[in-house]
Write a protein that holds these residues in place. Sequence first.
Motif, PDB file in Angstrom:
ATOM      1  N   ILE A  61       0.848  -1.266  -0.046  1.00 19.25           N
ATOM      2  CA  ILE A  61      -0.060   0.144   0.012  1.00 19.25           C
ATOM      3  C   ILE A  61       0.728   1.439  -0.002  1.00 19.25           C
ATOM      4  O   ILE A  61       0.405   2.125  -0.880  1.00 19.25           O
ATOM      5  N   PHE A  62       1.986   1.365   0.899  1.00 17.62           N
ATOM      6  CA  PHE A  62       2.629   2.436   0.706  1.00 17.62           C
ATOM      7  C   PHE A  62       3.389   2.741  -0.472  1.00 17.62           C
ATOM      8  O   PHE A  62       3.644   3.857  -1.021  1.00 17.62           O
ATOM      9  N   ALA A  63       3.996   1.654  -1.144  1.00 16.22           N
ATOM     10  CA  ALA A  63       4.461   1.730  -2.477  1.00 16.22           C
ATOM     11  C   ALA A  63       3.678   2.240  -3.591  1.00 16.22           C
ATOM     12  O   ALA A  63       3.999   2.792  -4.410  1.00 16.22           O
ATOM     13  N   ALA A  64       2.336   1.617  -3.702  1.00 15.76           N
ATOM     14  CA  ALA A  64       1.293   2.203  -4.467  1.00 15.76           C
ATOM     15  C   ALA A  64       0.713   3.630  -4.184  1.00 15.76           C
ATOM     16  O   ALA A  64       0.960   4.103  -5.261  1.00 15.76           O
ATOM     17  N   ILE A  65       0.915   4.011  -3.276  1.00 17.36           N
ATOM     18  CA  ILE A  65       0.472   5.500  -2.640  1.00 17.36           C
ATOM     19  C   ILE A  65       1.895   6.205  -3.418  1.00 17.36           C
ATOM     20  O   ILE A  65       1.346   7.290  -3.736  1.00 17.36           O
ATOM     21  N   GLY A  66       2.843   5.680  -3.103  1.00 17.08           N
ATOM     22  CA  GLY A  66       4.194   6.566  -3.466  1.00 17.08           C
ATOM     23  C   GLY A  66       4.202   6.694  -4.921  1.00 17.08           C
ATOM     24  O   GLY A  66       4.605   7.664  -5.422  1.00 17.08           O
ATOM     25  N   SER A  67       3.800   5.643  -5.831  1.00 16.98           N
ATOM     26  CA  SER A  67       3.751   5.642  -7.055  1.00 16.98           C
ATOM     27  C   SER A  67       2.617   6.695  -7.472  1.00 16.98           C
ATOM     28  O   SER A  67       2.921   7.383  -8.506  1.00 16.98           O
ATOM     29  N   ALA A  68       1.434   6.732  -6.891  1.00 19.21           N
ATOM     30  CA  ALA A  68       0.375   7.509  -7.485  1.00 19.21           C
ATOM     31  C   ALA A  68       0.568   8.724  -7.124  1.00 19.21           C
ATOM     32  O   ALA A  68       0.259   9.887  -7.898  1.00 19.21           O
TER      33      ALA A  68
END
Length: 527
Positions: free
Chosen positions: A22-29
């Motif tokens: 989730i942290f990685a996906a938010i970081g990408s978005a």
Amino acid sequence: MARTTKSTPKKREQWSGQAGFIFAAIGSAVGLGNIWRFPGVAYENGGGAFILPYLIALLTAGIPILFIDYALGNRFRGAPPTVFRRIRKKFEWLGWFQTIICFVIILYYAVIIAWAGSFAFFSLDLRWGDDARSFFTNDYLQVTQEVGDVGAFVPHILFGLLAVWIVTLLILGFGVQKGLERTNIVFIPLLVVLFAALVIRALFLPGAMDGLNALFTPHWAALADPQVWLAAYSQIFFSLSIAFGIMITYSSYIKKRSNLTGPGLVVGFANSSFEVLAGIGVFSTLGFMAQQQGISIADMDDIKGVMLSFVTFPSIVASMPGGSIFGFLFFASLVLAGLTSLVSLLQVVSASFQDKFGWDARQAAVRVGAVSAVLSILLFAREDGLFILDVVDKWTNEIGIVGSAIAMLVALLAFGMIPVLRDHLNAHSSFRIGKTWQVLVSIVVPVVLLWMMAAQIQSVVGTPYSNNPVWFNTLYGWGAVAFIVLAATIMTLVKWKQSPDEFVPEPTLPNERIYAKSIQANTQGEN
């Protein structure tokens, strides 16, 4: 049923758990576009009224396509070329098309982060003085006089860009858990803290309420304008990092029996929440500047994009109490948001080459990163880099990414994959999706995407973009699209160094049984 393969692929890396993903996906978005694009788009398209089509776009297009990316990556366990090859061999090209889009974006995204890093330090002594525009274009970028003039290299940009690439490659070289996951777990909370501090400071500036009124006052008549709805779908589409390989790659590192839809909702709403937070901070600050100059926000020239960050904001910082600290917070936020997105883009390219050639994370980081860094410097560390960046970004995002999404949905619809992906999502998630989702991704989203594509092509063909010479837009705009197509074709033709392990997961649901039979028939025909 599983097929016999020539070799066993390496065990795929995984996130340590849902939180890491989730942290990685938010970081990408959450990236540069959240900070400098959303506030201006909302202001120009109905202000407060824009929130309605924006939320509708999030629910009807953004999150549904996000679920598709999650299901593809988690089910087929690979980067885009591997995933689409496992659906049909001839679809590998589509995977490389998405990968090369990421590669092209990487080249110019890195230089914007380098600019932001420089300006974070410039903020400490307000080095731009009283004329931020002249400092940015003439002193810092040393922009050529005419579009099309070939510029020399700018040493301080070159060194800044090198620093960005060194940091990025170190992160990638440590792999998924030790590199990407740890970076995002540190950077995302830090980004939120820095930007929240910036917003709180902005809210207490004289004129801040005027800025917020300008942003959030609803102009309901705008809802009757189709272009406002197009702008809403475009913003959601580009800000969520969907349909060009990032979320497919990231979800391939999730454990097989993980919840997919719940994290998707968290990522989607976290991204949109940050965009609204960015709008509050940006327009509070613009309200201050408008009051200082005795003008309305409507009369201000630059309220979004590169000029908002590197001209308008430095001008504000120079005239406000505690401006140096405010400026440092702003540009440090840009650096953090940019880095988390840059590493996600580069991970798509790295993972694609790891899958095809059997490289490990460090080998891919060094080889892919070295090529990316050299090309990035050659194109964007020059005096004409700003002009090239503007055109390449326009065509890559509005032609390349939209085209990728259309092709992906058409391919999935043509071979009956939508019901299979729905079954997969429901089998491994706490939040179940129904036939409404299937209707959205089968009818609503393709229609909207075709509308977007037609509008973008008409806009770039009808009038010369940014009043540039036609040859310049053709060379760098359509040239970027041609490069993506050509590179994807070449990479598809290159022989796999290890088996892509093309198999059909053991069918456990009705739609998977139907799909398994079609795959068996297809592979027998290809063999």
